[in-house]
Structure formats: C-alpha cells, structure tokens
Design an enzyme around this catalytic site. Structure first.
Site, PDB file in Angstrom:
ATOM      1  N   ALA A 147      70.714  29.783  61.723  1.00 27.95           N
ATOM      2  CA  ALA A 147      70.276  31.041  62.327  1.00 27.95           C
ATOM      3  C   ALA A 147      70.237  30.861  63.831  1.00 27.95           C
ATOM      4  O   ALA A 147      69.494  30.018  64.335  1.00 27.95           O
ATOM      5  CB  ALA A 147      68.900  31.439  61.797  1.00 27.95           C
ATOM      6  N   HIS A 148      71.069  31.625  64.520  1.00 30.19           N
ATOM      7  CA  HIS A 148      71.112  31.479  65.979  1.00 30.19           C
ATOM      8  C   HIS A 148      71.433  32.778  66.709  1.00 30.19           C
ATOM      9  O   HIS A 148      71.319  32.834  67.928  1.00 30.19           O
ATOM     10  CB  HIS A 148      72.162  30.433  66.369  1.00 30.19           C
ATOM     11  CG  HIS A 148      73.573  30.919  66.180  1.00 30.19           C
ATOM     12  ND1 HIS A 148      74.204  30.907  64.959  1.00 30.19           N
ATOM     13  CD2 HIS A 148      74.460  31.462  67.052  1.00 30.19           C
ATOM     14  CE1 HIS A 148      75.417  31.404  65.082  1.00 30.19           C
ATOM     15  NE2 HIS A 148      75.605  31.762  66.344  1.00 30.19           N
ATOM     16  N   ARG A 149      71.821  33.831  66.001  1.00 35.41           N
ATOM     17  CA  ARG A 149      72.246  35.050  66.684  1.00 35.41           C
ATOM     18  C   ARG A 149      71.084  35.695  67.428  1.00 35.41           C
ATOM     19  O   ARG A 149      69.956  35.720  66.950  1.00 35.41           O
ATOM     20  CB  ARG A 149      72.853  36.044  65.685  1.00 35.41           C
ATOM     21  CG  ARG A 149      74.248  35.646  65.235  1.00 35.41           C
ATOM     22  CD  ARG A 149      74.926  36.781  64.486  1.00 35.41           C
ATOM     23  NE  ARG A 149      76.294  36.413  64.135  1.00 35.41           N
ATOM     24  CZ  ARG A 149      77.340  36.561  64.943  1.00 35.41           C
ATOM     25  NH1 ARG A 149      77.179  37.097  66.129  1.00 35.41           N
ATOM     26  NH2 ARG A 149      78.538  36.189  64.550  1.00 35.41           N
TER      27      ARG A 149
END
Length: 374
Positions: free
Chosen positions: A210-212
C-alpha cells in the site's frame, strides 16, 4: 538511424523501480541486436542503494545519466525532469525515446522527446482507470496522445486507444512484465532466502502493498485499509507481511497510526525477494497496478484496495477482485479470493513483448497479427 534505415540509438527514460523491472527486457533486447541504448534515470525513486540492487539483480548496465530529481511536488518534480531529459536529448538526438507506464518520469520523458521532435514510444499504452483524480491517469493519457508508437499490452487497451483517436501507431505487443517474470521467477525461487528471512512458510501468509497517495496520504483511508486487511488475517489465522514504502511509513508516524498486530511491517524487498514473496503468498492485498499484473502472471490470487483499476483484465480472468477500502468489503473480497485455483489465462502475452517492440521500431511496421498475443 543507420544507413539502411535501422535503429541506431534508443533512449529509455525511467525513474522508479517498477520501470526498471519492466524496461529490463527492452534494454537486453537492444543489447542482443547491437542497438545503442541510452539509459536516462530521473531519480524519481531516490534511494540509490535500492535502485542499484535492482540494476545488479537484473544484470543491467548502470544508467548513462542519473538526474537525481528525488521527491518533490508533482509540478516541480515533472518540470525538473523535463528540463534534465531535454538536455540529454539535445546532446544525443536518439532515433526514438521509450517510456513505460504512467509516472511523472514517463510524462516528462514523453514531453521532452515530443518537444524535441523525437518519436516517442509508450510501452504499456492504453491503460485506463477512468479516475482523473489519480495523477497516474493524467500522465498515461497525455503520454499516449503525444506518442508516435503505442505499445498496448492487450486488445482491451488497444480498444481504449482507438476510441480516443490517438494519433500514433497502435501495436498489441503483450506486456514486458511477462518477459521479466518468466525470465526471473525460477531464479528467485532458487536464489532468494526471503521466506526464511521473513519467517514464513509458502502459502501460509498474506502479502500487503500500500503506497498510493489516495490511500496512505489520507489518515481515514489508511486506517480503513489496515483494519480490513488485519480483520481478514485475524479471521483466517494468518499473518500479513507488509514491505512498507518509505512514504507510507512516514505517514503512519505523521498520523499517529499503529499497524495492527496481524500485519508485520518490514523493510522494502529487493526484486528477487519480492518476486519470491509474491509467488509464495496465499493472497496478495495491494493498491499497486503492477502487483495486480504480477500476481496474475504468477498465479497468486489478488485483492485490490482501490475503487478503480487500470488492469481490468486481471478481474475479467478471475485473478483479482476490486474491494475498495471499506473493511467489510475487504474481508468479503478476501474470502472470495482465498484458495482460488490459479487456472486463469494470463492476459498479458507470452513473454516476447520486448522483441515485438524492437521489431516495430526497426521495421516501422506492425508485427504479423498471428504472432501478437490476444
């Protein structure tokens, strides 16, 4: 161009680790054909140590230029890249500039080439999430519309390009990520000690990425994402391994969010270790388009923590489920995908995308339709 009209020099502009992976087959195809490959790294991912590991593991030459732009606002980052890439192109005047994907590096490389009257080839053209709130969607649309060559990975993406009446030549080539994964997955299984180092058994853990910005830069969204994944892990009695992006880790600190005990945050993994983890996970939870593709190719069921995707083919074949961020929906999607047999057809080609791209650039014509994957 050479005297006989063939390719003399191809410039490849990249800036992130996923682009390194997906451009690796193109760099190697140039080398096999004796085509000079001018490699320009914008430095959008700004950890030199991590980037170097990727170049080393993929056995790629060091970039000819590293612009070292680093993390900035979208406008400042793209502007500095545009200026830096333009200077390189003015000096070398390559036959064509290739960009891959949808990052700010892609947009800057494409615009710099177009303004320098150098043909642009967009690898992975035609992807659409139809969500203009995503910076990546703006990048990929603009890049498609300034490109001379549009290398679409699937017939679905070809259709999007045709409906937008883009001006460039559209060629369905498959996706270069298939080329890379087919080449390196056995090496990862043989060489990587990731599972032992993480203390997990094959098929007995979940993988989370998860990085957006729309997820990790919003404290409510980030908290809901973590709650949904952790609740599913608790209900199914498995641990989640989360190789955490530096951006996401800083947001946890900023928002004073704690990672639930079912989720173990670890340092980012290098290419072979992450490939091994993807292959061995019982299920992947992700907001990454690339991971949606990779897990589909590797046979790992995937749950996408977003409300839209530019890789709908993964859902069409049954490899991926779009969950959004509501914890109840994440748990339901996990239940749907867990244990699903990997009997789907890979929609992204046969592992020869790079060769088709170079064939098209060298000949200026579309490959025989019978050889193009559908």
């Amino acid at each position: 161009m050479t005297a006989d009209g063939g390719l003399s020099q191809v410039a490849i502009v990249l800036g992130t680790r996923p682009e390194i992976i997906k451009c690796a087959p193109l760099i190697k195809a140039c080398d096999r054909r004796g085509v000079d490959c001018l490699l320009v790294h914008t430095g959008q991912h700004y950890s030199d140590d991590l980037d170097q590991v990727f170049f080393d593991q993929l056995e790629l030459p060091a970039p000819d230029y590293n612009l070292e732009i680093g993390s900035r606002s979208h406008g400042e980052q793209t502007g500095r890249m545009l200026e830096g890439v333009e200077d390189v192109l003015d000096e070398h005047a390559p036959d064509v500039v290739l960009v891959q994907g949808d990052t700010n590096s892609v947009l800057a490389g494409a615009l710099a080439a177009a303004k320098s009257n150098i043909p642009v080839g967009h690898v992975e053209a035609g992807l659409r999430s139809f969500d203009r709130d995503m910076p990546e969607e703006v990048n990929r649309v603009v890049t498609d519309h300034v490109s001379e060559y549009l290398f679409a990975p699937t017939e679905e993406t070809r259709g999007y390009l045709e409906r937008e009446s883009v001006g460039g030549r559209i060629v369905v080539t498959g996706n270069t990520i298939v080329d890379s994964l087919y080449e390196y997955r056995e090496l990862a299984a043989e060489k990587s000690d990731a599972l032992a180092e993480l203390g997990v058994e094959e098929g007995e853990f979940y993988l989370l990425t998860a990085h957006r910005a729309e997820n990790v830069d919003d404290p409510d969204n980030f908290a809901r994402l973590l709650e949904g994944v952790s609740r599913f892990a608790r209900e199914t009695d498995r641990e989640v391994v989360y190789p955490i992006h530096p951006r996401a880790r800083s947001r946890l600190d900023e928002f004073d969010l704690s990672v639930p005990e079912e989720i173990r945050a670890v340092e980012p993994l290098d290419f072979l270790d992450f490939l091994r983890a993807e292959s061995a996970a019982a299920l992947a939870f992700t907001d990454s388009g690339g991971v949606q593709e990779e897990t589909c190719i590797l046979g790992t069921p995937c749950v996408t923590l977003r409300y839209s995707t530019e890789r709908p083919e993964t859902a069409y074949v049954g490899a991926n489920c779009l969950a959004g961020l509501d914890p109840d929906d994440v748990v339901e999607a996990g239940s749907t995908m867990l244990g699903k047999a990997a009997d789907w057809d890979v929609p992204f080609g046969d592992g020869r995308a790079a060769e088709r791209i170079l064939d098209t650039l060298a000949a200026g014509t579309e490959p025989d339709a019978a050889e193009v994957p559908t």
